[in-house]
Write an enzyme that holds these catalytic residues in place. Structure first.
Site, PDB file in Angstrom:
ATOM      1  N   LYS A  28       0.779  -1.164   0.007  1.00 55.16           N
ATOM      2  CA  LYS A  28       0.099  -0.042   0.041  1.00 55.16           C
ATOM      3  C   LYS A  28       0.971   1.363  -0.219  1.00 55.16           C
ATOM      4  O   LYS A  28       0.669   2.320  -0.655  1.00 55.16           O
ATOM      5  CB  LYS A  28      -0.914   0.033   1.263  1.00 55.16           C
ATOM      6  CG  LYS A  28      -2.032   1.047   1.444  1.00 55.16           C
ATOM      7  CD  LYS A  28      -3.079   0.830   2.058  1.00 55.16           C
ATOM      8  CE  LYS A  28      -2.949   0.605   3.626  1.00 55.16           C
ATOM      9  NZ  LYS A  28      -2.719   1.762   4.392  1.00 55.16           N
ATOM     10  N   SER A  29       1.977   1.145   0.927  1.00 53.72           N
ATOM     11  CA  SER A  29       2.740   2.629   0.724  1.00 53.72           C
ATOM     12  C   SER A  29       3.493   2.593  -0.387  1.00 53.72           C
ATOM     13  O   SER A  29       3.472   3.949  -0.997  1.00 53.72           O
ATOM     14  CB  SER A  29       3.734   2.081   2.062  1.00 53.72           C
ATOM     15  OG  SER A  29       3.340   2.239   3.392  1.00 53.72           O
ATOM     16  N   ARG A  33       2.879   5.724  -3.324  1.00 57.34           N
ATOM     17  CA  ARG A  33       3.980   6.787  -3.633  1.00 57.34           C
ATOM     18  C   ARG A  33       4.380   6.537  -5.138  1.00 57.34           C
ATOM     19  O   ARG A  33       4.774   7.577  -5.913  1.00 57.34           O
ATOM     20  CB  ARG A  33       5.344   6.332  -3.004  1.00 57.34           C
ATOM     21  CG  ARG A  33       4.996   6.898  -1.494  1.00 57.34           C
ATOM     22  CD  ARG A  33       6.117   5.750  -0.606  1.00 57.34           C
ATOM     23  NE  ARG A  33       6.128   6.792   0.662  1.00 57.34           N
ATOM     24  CZ  ARG A  33       5.504   6.252   1.629  1.00 57.34           C
ATOM     25  NH1 ARG A  33       4.231   5.759   1.450  1.00 57.34           N
ATOM     26  NH2 ARG A  33       5.834   6.739   2.766  1.00 57.34           N
ATOM     27  N   GLY A 101      -5.005   7.812   5.559  1.00 57.18           N
ATOM     28  CA  GLY A 101      -4.442   9.072   6.168  1.00 57.18           C
ATOM     29  C   GLY A 101      -3.082   9.270   5.350  1.00 57.18           C
ATOM     30  O   GLY A 101      -2.627  10.263   4.885  1.00 57.18           O
ATOM     31  N   ASP A 327       2.202  -0.918  11.992  1.00 57.15           N
ATOM     32  CA  ASP A 327       0.636  -1.316  11.499  1.00 57.15           C
ATOM     33  C   ASP A 327       0.702  -2.752  11.910  1.00 57.15           C
ATOM     34  O   ASP A 327      -0.690  -3.351  11.779  1.00 57.15           O
ATOM     35  CB  ASP A 327       0.704  -1.149   9.969  1.00 57.15           C
ATOM     36  CG  ASP A 327       0.693   0.033   9.557  1.00 57.15           C
ATOM     37  OD1 ASP A 327       0.290   1.126  10.240  1.00 57.15           O
ATOM     38  OD2 ASP A 327       1.025   0.544   8.141  1.00 57.15           O
ATOM     39  N   ARG A 358      -5.983   2.196  17.907  1.00 53.60           N
ATOM     40  CA  ARG A 358      -5.761   0.439  17.832  1.00 53.60           C
ATOM     41  C   ARG A 358      -5.554  -0.014  19.507  1.00 53.60           C
ATOM     42  O   ARG A 358      -5.950  -1.243  19.358  1.00 53.60           O
ATOM     43  CB  ARG A 358      -4.793   0.339  16.656  1.00 53.60           C
ATOM     44  CG  ARG A 358      -5.243   0.570  15.583  1.00 53.60           C
ATOM     45  CD  ARG A 358      -4.303   0.262  14.381  1.00 53.60           C
ATOM     46  NE  ARG A 358      -4.813   0.330  12.984  1.00 53.60           N
ATOM     47  CZ  ARG A 358      -4.093   0.447  11.910  1.00 53.60           C
ATOM     48  NH1 ARG A 358      -2.796   0.418  11.862  1.00 53.60           N
ATOM     49  NH2 ARG A 358      -4.939   0.605  10.663  1.00 53.60           N
TER      50      ARG A 358
END
Ligand code: S3P
EC number: 2.5.1.19
Length: 452
Positions: A28-29, A33, A101, A327, A358
């Protein structure tokens, strides 16, 4: 929630062992990007293995709103026609980053040094999350913002007309903040410097280098110093997105705690700034092997093989490891519940400002499943009940948080009685196809409301 807005309850129960190969989706990161830097390059970037979760799709839509072309050519295969650094157009609509986010913070950075206005919003989780951590440094470049009380979304950002470069020491260990500053620095003249006391995920630095920007990283007494020379022409790239170690964590952890399991998860990104969970699991006595270590798309990857580990023991996770597994604490807590003795997690105050709080969400659900949890502002302790020792038999709230939902479904596969999450809809933000993938391994996960 689903596209219709209805909550989607889901139940996991212990049953057959998990066996087989789990092909988890792209990181995902890295996916966010790739789209953003592709949009800021001059020409056509090609991406393979892009995560097609809702978070990333929202970022693709945002890049279109800023004037770039982002076209899906096949599963995970995308083409981005960039507009160049400083080339973003003013969007004619509100930028809705959904649950993400990372999406909103990185995009705010990417537009903050271009003289355009953009208004950002998100879902019920995102509008509660703090944005001052990015808007404070972006204001130093000359950008202005108007948002809700406490720096919350919806928020309008007015990009700087004459940006100045910035030197910024991160007050919190956050790759999102670091990345927002670096992306803003792209369109500022001179050198923008970010200093981080603890290393956070470094995908932005790596990828900026690949796109031809001048980025240097030095370790000093102050910390890790990242220096970017502004106003480069970014060259379009062909990028291969590694598979997400944070998504791999779910089938891996499920295999460790579900009796008789053995699961192979191939091609997982093992960038050291992301691999803290796997180190912790090994310290707990997990039977975890890394095979075929190699490099793909500029990132270290390996095949993970996880086996049922009946003798897991609780550990103290060093606070200095938090950034490299931030995470993964929710799913670690599910594993810790099945270990012998306490697992102590300190230096994790950031967990309270993720898609949900969390620590609170996991503590409430674990207690409902019969597991004792202690918590403070930036620490928590899960008192493990040993293999086959977690009672389960509860319905827990996922709080619009994909990782909370998946962590409790993993726990349900090892608990004595089934575990239900009230809403598994958010899983699609990061791991579309998660229930199907788990069922393919033999997991008993179904769309039902009752834990009984
Ligand atoms: C991310 C950074 C982390 C992480 C998030 C993804 C990123 O957030 O929790 O899921 O891609 O930069 P923080 O920067 O807030 O720690």
């Amino acid at each position: 929630m689903s596209a219709t807005g209805e909550p989607q309850p889901m139940t996991a129960r212990a049953g057959a062992p998990l066996r087989g190969v789990a092909q988890v989706p792209g990181d995902k990161s890295v996916s966010h990007r790739a789209l953003i830097l592709g949009a800021l390059a001059v020409g056509e970037t090609r991406i393979e293995g892009l995560l097609e979760g809702q978070d990333v799709l929202d970022t693709a839509e945002a890049m279109r709103a800023f004037g770039a072309e982002a076209v899906r050519e096949g599963p995970g295969r995308w083409r981005v026609q960039g507009v160049g650094v400083g080339g973003f157009a003013e969007p004619d609509r509100v930028i809705d980053c959904g649950n993400s986010g990372t999406g909103v913070r990185l995009i705010m950075g990417a537009m903050a040094t271009t003289p355009i206005a953009a208004t950002f919003t998100g879902d019920a989780s995102l509008v509660k999350r703090p944005m001052a951590r990015v808007t404070d440094p972006l204001a130093l470049f000359g950008a202005r913002m108007l948002g809700r009380a406490g720096g919350r979304l919806p928020m309008t950002v007015l990009g700087a007309r004459d940006p100045v470069p910035v030197r910024y020491a991160l007050p919190v260990a956050s790759a999102q903040v670091k990345s927002a500053v670096l992306l803003a620095g792209l369109n500022a003249p001179g050198q923008t410097v970010v200093i981080e006391r603890e290393a956070t995920r470094d995908h932005t630095e790596r990828m900026l280098g690949g796109f031809g920007a001048e980025v240097t990283v030095t370790d000093t007494e102050e910390g890790r110093v990242v220096t970017l020379t502004g106003q480069p022409e970014l060259r379009p790239q062909t990028l291969v997105v590694p598979r997400d170690p944070s998504s791999a964590a779910f089938p891996v952890c499920a295999a460790l705690i579900a009796e008789g399991s053995e699961v192979r998860v191939p091609g997982i990104g093992l960038n050291p700034t992301r691999a803290g969970l796997y180190e912790t699991l090994r310290e707990m006595g997990a039977e975890l092997a890394f095979e075929e270590a190699r490099e793909e798309g500029g990132e270290p990857v390996a095949d993970l093989v996880a086996r049922f580990s009946p003798a897991l023991r609780g550990v103290e996770v060093p606070a200095g490891r938090a950034a490299s597994m931030i995470d993964e604490y929710p799913v670690l807590a599910a594993v810790a519940a099945c270990a012998e003795g306490p697992t102590v997690m300190r230096g994790v105050g950031e967990l309270r400002v993720k898609e949900s709080d969390r620590i609170a969400a996991m503590a409430a659900g674990l207690r409902a499943c019969g597991v004792e949890v202690e918590e403070g502002d930036d620490w928590w302790i899960v008192h493990g009940r040993g293999a086959r020792g977690v009672p389960g038999g509860a319905t827990v709230a996922s709080h619009l948080d994909h990782r909370i939902a998946m962590s409790f479904l993993v726990l349900g596969l090892a608990a004595r009685a089934p575990v239900t999450v009230d809403d598994a809809g958010p899983i699609a933000t990061s791991f579309p196809g998660f229930p199907e993938l788990m069922r393919g391994l033999g997991a008993e996960i179904g769309a039902e409301a009752s834990a009984a």
